[in-house]
Design an enzyme around this catalytic site. Structure first.
Site, short mmCIF file in Angstrom:
data_model
loop_
_atom_site.label_atom_id
_atom_site.label_comp_id
_atom_site.label_asym_id
_atom_site.label_seq_id
_atom_site.Cartn_x
_atom_site.Cartn_y
_atom_site.Cartn_z
CD GLU A 51 -26.21 -22.46 25.52
OE1 GLU A 51 -25.16 -22.67 26.12
OE2 GLU A 51 -27.34 -22.64 26.01
CG LEU A 68 -25.54 -12.41 23.91
CD1 LEU A 68 -25.03 -11.16 24.64
CD2 LEU A 68 -24.46 -13.52 24.00
CB ILE A 74 -29.02 -48.00 10.12
CG1 ILE A 74 -27.50 -47.91 9.87
CG2 ILE A 74 -29.41 -49.35 10.75
CD1 ILE A 74 -26.64 -47.94 11.11
N1 CAA Z 1 -14.80 -16.70 28.01
C1 CAA Z 1 -14.48 -15.61 28.73
N2 CAA Z 1 -14.20 -14.41 28.15
C2 CAA Z 1 -14.26 -14.35 26.82
C3 CAA Z 1 -14.61 -15.46 26.01
C4 CAA Z 1 -14.88 -16.68 26.66
N3 CAA Z 1 -15.22 -17.78 26.01
N4 CAA Z 1 -14.58 -15.09 24.71
C5 CAA Z 1 -14.25 -13.77 24.70
N5 CAA Z 1 -14.06 -13.35 25.96
C6 CAA Z 1 -13.66 -12.01 26.38
C7 CAA Z 1 -12.27 -11.68 25.85
O1 CAA Z 1 -11.26 -12.14 26.74
C8 CAA Z 1 -12.32 -10.16 25.76
O2 CAA Z 1 -12.14 -9.62 27.05
P1 CAA Z 1 -11.38 -8.19 27.23
O3 CAA Z 1 -12.13 -7.20 26.41
O4 CAA Z 1 -11.44 -7.95 28.70
O5 CAA Z 1 -9.98 -8.42 26.72
C9 CAA Z 1 -13.77 -9.90 25.38
O6 CAA Z 1 -14.52 -11.06 25.78
C10 CAA Z 1 -13.97 -9.66 23.90
O7 CAA Z 1 -13.47 -10.81 23.26
P2 CAA Z 1 -12.85 -10.79 21.82
O8 CAA Z 1 -11.91 -9.63 21.68
O9 CAA Z 1 -12.32 -12.15 21.56
O10 CAA Z 1 -14.15 -10.43 20.96
P3 CAA Z 1 -14.55 -10.89 19.52
O11 CAA Z 1 -15.66 -10.01 19.14
O12 CAA Z 1 -13.37 -10.99 18.63
O13 CAA Z 1 -15.08 -12.41 19.74
C11 CAA Z 1 -16.73 -14.03 20.44
C12 CAA Z 1 -16.05 -12.68 20.69
C13 CAA Z 1 -15.93 -15.13 21.14
C14 CAA Z 1 -16.87 -14.36 18.98
C15 CAA Z 1 -18.11 -13.86 21.11
O14 CAA Z 1 -18.81 -12.79 20.50
C16 CAA Z 1 -18.96 -15.09 21.08
O15 CAA Z 1 -18.78 -15.99 21.91
N6 CAA Z 1 -19.95 -15.15 20.15
C17 CAA Z 1 -20.92 -16.20 20.17
C18 CAA Z 1 -22.14 -15.75 20.93
C19 CAA Z 1 -22.97 -16.88 21.41
O16 CAA Z 1 -22.48 -17.92 21.83
N7 CAA Z 1 -24.29 -16.66 21.39
C20 CAA Z 1 -25.19 -17.62 21.89
C21 CAA Z 1 -26.47 -16.94 22.27
S1 CAA Z 1 -27.21 -17.63 23.70
C22 CAA Z 1 -28.00 -19.04 23.23
O17 CAA Z 1 -27.85 -19.56 22.15
C23 CAA Z 1 -28.81 -19.65 24.31
C24 CAA Z 1 -29.96 -20.48 23.87
O18 CAA Z 1 -31.01 -19.98 23.68
C25 CAA Z 1 -29.83 -21.94 23.83
#
Ligand code: CAA
Length: 380
Positions: A363, A125, A337
């Site tokens: 994540e 992602l 410690i």
């Molecule tokens: N669960 C389900 N749906 C969600 C959600 C969640 N936790 N968070 C947001 N959504 C949905 C919203 O309901 C919205 O849906 P609709 O468009 O249908 O209404 C849509 O997603 C957009 O959400 P927002 O309007 O809230 O968008 P935003 O841009 O303001 O915020 C965010 C989004 C929550 C910040 C999101 O971008 C996010 O989670 N960012 C972090 C990304 C992340 O975790 N990356 C990790 C990479 S993978 C990794 O690390 C794996 C590894 O290698 C170990």
């Protein structure tokens, strides 16, 4: 909530504990120094059924509940968080999403070998300019006949070098912003699909992390996951599940740090007595034990909600936020410690600190978890 573990859950916990001690611990320090991927260990985890723990037996998984998965993740990560993240990504970010939203073709061709542990998965992602702000996907996919042509770059991909199959999010309709993102499954070796060098990381050094590049990669229509435009929803829902996995990884580090500090404090003498008899150390041990325990309870709560078919978005984020902070603080206290011994590799606690830090970053950073929690709290 009720937290009595069932006989089956206790058995999984014990199996994971024994496996971690006998198969993972002996090589943990060396693999950390060399940055060596634990291929043999991952193969054996597959044989134990730990690479597709929650996948139904219909798709060659172990058919276990989420609590069992978290318990196993804790035991494995307690000994080596690098192995923990490899296992977590395959289980939570790859198998979970494919079982829930993959087509029959995808389940047969990709999920089954991933769940058996015959193949390894990665989840792509993040991009150079789309980390926390994950909606800003620049990787594009354009339809040409029966294929989608992918171009772009992904960053920080766990299992990026060793994986066989990759879930990749790409923008298929920029006019629809995040509702134009689609998830695809790709195979290693496809023309135009390459990976970068292994990142030289502070911690979880035995896992591999790298960038991925896509240059006119041809992806068949059959490899679209769920439906066109559902990729962001797919990624968010998959990450909700990933977060109790990473919370479990952090609980493992928090517990390991506490237990190492307790053991050392009962052996090491200063000012005429074991240091565990000094109140300064006792207060630290008390705080460390509370943090490890509270982190575990939050994590099992999120897992229990998922097993009960209830919503767990807020609870998974709470668990990840709290457990990652507990892991970092407990590792720091464990070093304190141990004194000078805590600063050298042999006593392992310096590795716990290096491994712990990333749990506050991947994540979803701690700041992103707070956003998710606050949005869930204030949702009408
Ligand atoms: N669960 C389900 N749906 C969600 C959600 C969640 N936790 N968070 C947001 N959504 C949905 C919203 O309901 C919205 O849906 P609709 O468009 O249908 O209404 C849509 O997603 C957009 O959400 P927002 O309007 O809230 O968008 P935003 O841009 O303001 O915020 C965010 C989004 C929550 C910040 C999101 O971008 C996010 O989670 N960012 C972090 C990304 C992340 O975790 N990356 C990790 C990479 S993978 C990794 O690390 C794996 C590894 O290698 C170990």
């Amino acid at each position: 909530m009720k937290f009595d573990l069932t006989e089956d859950q206790l058995m999984i916990q014990q199996t994971a504990r024994e496996f971690a001690q006998s198969e993972i611990l002996p090589t943990a320090i060396q693999r950390d120094i060399a940055g060596e991927f634990p291929s043999e260990i991952v193969k054996k985890l597959g044989e134990l059924g730990f690479m597709g723990m929650m996948v139904s037996p219909e798709y060659d998984g172990a058919g276990l509940d989420t609590i069992s998965y978290c318990l196993a993740m804790i035991e494995i990560s307690k000994v080596d968080a690098s192995v923990g993240v490899i296992m977590s990504v395959n289980n939570s970010l790859v198998c979970f999403g494919l079982e829930k939203w993959g087509s029959d073709f995808i389940k047969e061709k990709y999920l089954k070998p991933l769940a058996r542990g015959d193949k390894l998965g990665a989840f792509a992602l993040s991009e150079p300019e789309a980390g926390s702000d994950a909606t800003q996907q620049k990787t594009s996919a354009v339809k040409e006949g029966d294929y989608w042509i992918l171009n772009g770059i992904k960053n920080w991909i766990t299992n990026g070098i060793s994986a066989d199959y990759y879930i990749v999010m790409a923008q298929t309709d920029p006019s629809k912003a995040h509702k134009g993102i689609t998830a695809f499954i790709l195979e290693k070796g496809w023309e135009g699909f390459d990976h970068g060098q292994k990142e030289d990381k502070l911690g979880i050094r035995s896992s591999d992390t790298c960038s991925l590049t896509f240059t006119n990669v041809k992806v068949p229509e059959s490899n679209v996951i769920w439906e066109i435009g559902s990729g962001f929803k797919f990624a968010m829902n998959t990450l909700n599940g990933g977060r109790y996995g990473i919370a479990s990884q952090a609980v493992g580090i928090a517990e390991a740090s506490f237990e190492a500090a307790l053991k050392y404090s009962k052996e090491r003498k200063a000012f005429g007595t074991e240091i565990c008899n000094h109140q300064a150390i006792q207060f630290m041990l008390a705080d460390m034990s509370i943090k490890a325990e509270a982190a575990k309870l939050l994590t099992l709560q999120a897992a229990g909600l998922k097993d009960a078919g209830k919503t767990y978005i807020k609870e998974a984020s709470m668990a990840k936020l709290y457990a990652s902070k507990a892991a970092v603080q407990n590792a720091l206290d464990a070093i304190q410690i141990h004194g000078g011994y805590g600063y050298v590799r042999e006593y392992q606690v310096e590795r716990f600190l290096r491994d712990a830090k990333v749990t506050e970053i991947y994540e979803g950073t701690s700041e992103i978890q707070k956003i998710i929690i606050a949005r869930e709290l204030t949702r009408n």
